[in-house]
Design an enzyme around this catalytic site. Sequence first.
Site, short mmCIF file in Angstrom:
data_model
loop_
_atom_site.label_atom_id
_atom_site.label_comp_id
_atom_site.label_asym_id
_atom_site.label_seq_id
_atom_site.Cartn_x
_atom_site.Cartn_y
_atom_site.Cartn_z
N ASP A 360 -32.41 24.85 55.67
CA ASP A 360 -33.73 24.38 55.27
C ASP A 360 -34.79 25.49 55.34
OD1 ASP A 360 -35.84 22.73 54.76
OD2 ASP A 360 -35.54 21.42 56.48
N ASP A 471 -28.05 17.44 52.51
CA ASP A 471 -28.58 16.69 53.65
C ASP A 471 -29.26 15.40 53.20
OD1 ASP A 471 -29.23 16.24 56.30
OD2 ASP A 471 -30.04 18.25 56.62
N MET A 472 -29.51 14.50 54.14
CA MET A 472 -30.21 13.23 53.86
C MET A 472 -30.80 12.80 55.19
SD MET A 472 -30.66 9.88 53.77
CE MET A 472 -30.85 8.48 52.72
N ASP A 541 -25.70 16.80 64.57
CA ASP A 541 -26.67 17.85 64.87
C ASP A 541 -26.51 18.35 66.30
OD1 ASP A 541 -27.89 18.13 62.47
OD2 ASP A 541 -29.67 16.95 62.97
C1 GLA Z 1 -30.97 18.05 59.50
C2 GLA Z 1 -29.58 18.65 59.53
C3 GLA Z 1 -29.61 19.98 60.25
C4 GLA Z 1 -30.55 20.89 59.53
C5 GLA Z 1 -31.93 20.26 59.42
C6 GLA Z 1 -32.83 21.07 58.53
O1 GLA Z 1 -31.40 17.71 60.75
O2 GLA Z 1 -28.70 17.76 60.14
O3 GLA Z 1 -28.33 20.53 60.30
O4 GLA Z 1 -30.03 21.19 58.25
O5 GLA Z 1 -31.86 18.96 58.87
O6 GLA Z 1 -34.08 20.50 58.42
#
Ligand code: GLA
Length: 738
Positions: A360, A471-472, A541
């Site tokens: 990101d 991602d979502m 995460d």
């Molecule tokens: C989510 C994803 C992370 C990362 C962040 C970036 O939380 O699970 O791995 O990519 O977004 O904003």
Amino acid sequence: MPISWDPQSQQFHLRTDSVSYVMQILDNGWLGHLHFGPPLAEDAAYTYLGPRDFLGFSNRQREPIPLECPTAGSGDFRVPALVVEQADGSTVLDLRYKSHRVTPGKPALTGLPSTYVEVGGEAETLEITLVDAVCGLEVELRYTIYRSRPLVVRGARIVNRGQTPLIVRAAMSASLDLPDADWTLLTLNGDWARERQIDRRAVRPGRQAVASNRGVSSPQHNPFIALARPSTTEDRGEVFGFSLVYSGNFLAEVEVESFGSTRIRTGINPEGFAWFLDPGAFFDTPEAVLVYSAAGLDEMSQAYHELFRTRLARGTWRDRPRPILINNWEGTYFDFDEKRLLEMASSAKELGIELFVLDDGWFGRRDDDTTSLGDWFVDKRKLPGGLESLAGKIEAMGLRFGLWIEPEMVNRASRLYEAHPEWAVGIPTRPRTEIRNQYVLDMARPEVVDYLFGVLSGILGSAPISYVKWDMNRYITEPFTPTLPAWRQGEFMHRYVMGVYALYDRLTKAFPGILFESCSSGGARFDPGILAYAPQGWTSDNTDAIDRLRIQFGTTLAYPLSSMGAHVSASPNHQTGRTTPFNTRALVAFFGDFGYELDPTRFTPEERAQVKDQVAFYGHWRELFQFGRFHRLVSPFEGDGNDAAWMVVAPDGRAAIVGFYRIQSRTNAGPKRIRLRGLDPAARYKVSVWPATSTPEPAPSLPLGGDVLMAQGVVIEGNRMNMEMGDFHARLYVLEAQ
Ligand code: GLA
């Protein structure tokens, strides 16, 4: 033939060496369920197993249950498989046999992910059509049986062949009645950063369910449940698995009725769901995979692992060894520029890492999570030469380049929102809930899917990109789309998921060489449906090695290691603050699609040496880790939860790697043995410990027989007081047949 039909007994028998599924057309035309479980003789009639009469209905003699597609309101008071509202507002149905056909292989579902065959002879599919004479509703029940797998794939198509519109209020993918209630229910529960924790409890009279109403399958519950006998262990006893190939709102429910039988149903969550069917229209349910194992949880998991890895995942990357990657997220968060990324990439390259993933923050003006989602153009402040320059330089170093995207989202502070506020999901007369400062795009609108396909194809074609992390990062609230009339709003959540699948389908077809990894705040959309497009997913995460033991262990109940992204991150860990040894982090992450998620320029010389060894070790054994047979050995959910162990075995049994983990050190604990599984009993294995420094014990010097390793196990502690001083210890045993 795996599917037989006997007109004499009116019986369908789906059979392989490991399971039988038997149904019968009853005298009144209903489709009765006779058996799912161990294989039964092929040519016998099982009528006597059969459905029992309803009790207490004076004018309805000889109407038996259970049925393959139970409906409500006419005597069976348990949870129904199908509820359809008719022109007069009533919902009672009387589904009677109309026809059936058997086809080789397995027809694909349009717009939905589904398991498939590679050669017609692998499987056969039975479609049985039932009809309600009053409203003209037809239900086509589909059953696929693979010759060499202990499972049945089920689904249904609901067709309106009547003259007036119908509203489907609930349409399960599968409903199954088991004759007793001596079961425990296994579910995978959690939340953000603690996904798929195993829960096991006795089934009790009444209903127990797990479900999602969040728009994604969710980290709270996973669309997988199992019913195991109370005595069932990893390698013994009966278990049924129920997995739904779907990424949205699901329901998996168990009901024990007053006579002690158990009904299981799974499908799209009926809460908030309604699907309008004009005359002639149809609705396809997602499919459900029902596994039966008489040999414990392990065999059930093998069936899911192999099916999902080889007959649900698809595309170039299905069978290709996955690259060892480094992702910059925990290394930089939003704070990077090209120079910093190139330094990270160059130092990663020196260590043997193969793919650099930019997470990101590369687009719009995204310095934090308040802006720019939707603005999929490069932030030239950070990357003046664009992705082309960055990716080109990274490729020139000999690494491949990957990119993070979050297609389904928009921030209020974005150009996309300014241009198309109407594309954000919400109810025009009410405030919109923001989660992580963002809104969800209305994926039920074809123009949104078209737009995203256009923009994202532009980006993916603009630079040498070989990997995408999709991602979502929020749940769906205020579900509504102005593109549907009031009476069709119950379709929105499912149409959203279909829009996501459509975009995935188009992008993966347009860029067949790209490896897609799914993600949803970690593992909030970790389900079989998404695996059909992205063969791997970001498991959680939470990168803390100790928390990961439980997360990864639980995930393997239904999902293969090749589907689980697992990374080494910095210590103290950013999610838990816990400090763990460097090698322990790697020894947990090896069991999945391995990578790093940190800033490699900050490694100490000692850490650099360790990373080199880790990368070389994983590189050597990668196919074993990603595609071997995985066995759970010691559960961190059982006993005091202090130890965990698991292993992978090569398909030919010639090599295996065992991971052993001890959370807190035990003083004077005494010897402990871990019995292994899946080895060749006749082979003799050389056993070595990796890394060699992880144990004060020398590895056994003589090769050991597969038989003794499975009967007696590897000895973890010998006579030493401690494996090693200190907490969070891990070690691997590498077994190579001589
Ligand atoms: C989510 C994803 C992370 C990362 C962040 C970036 O939380 O699970 O791995 O990519 O977004 O904003």
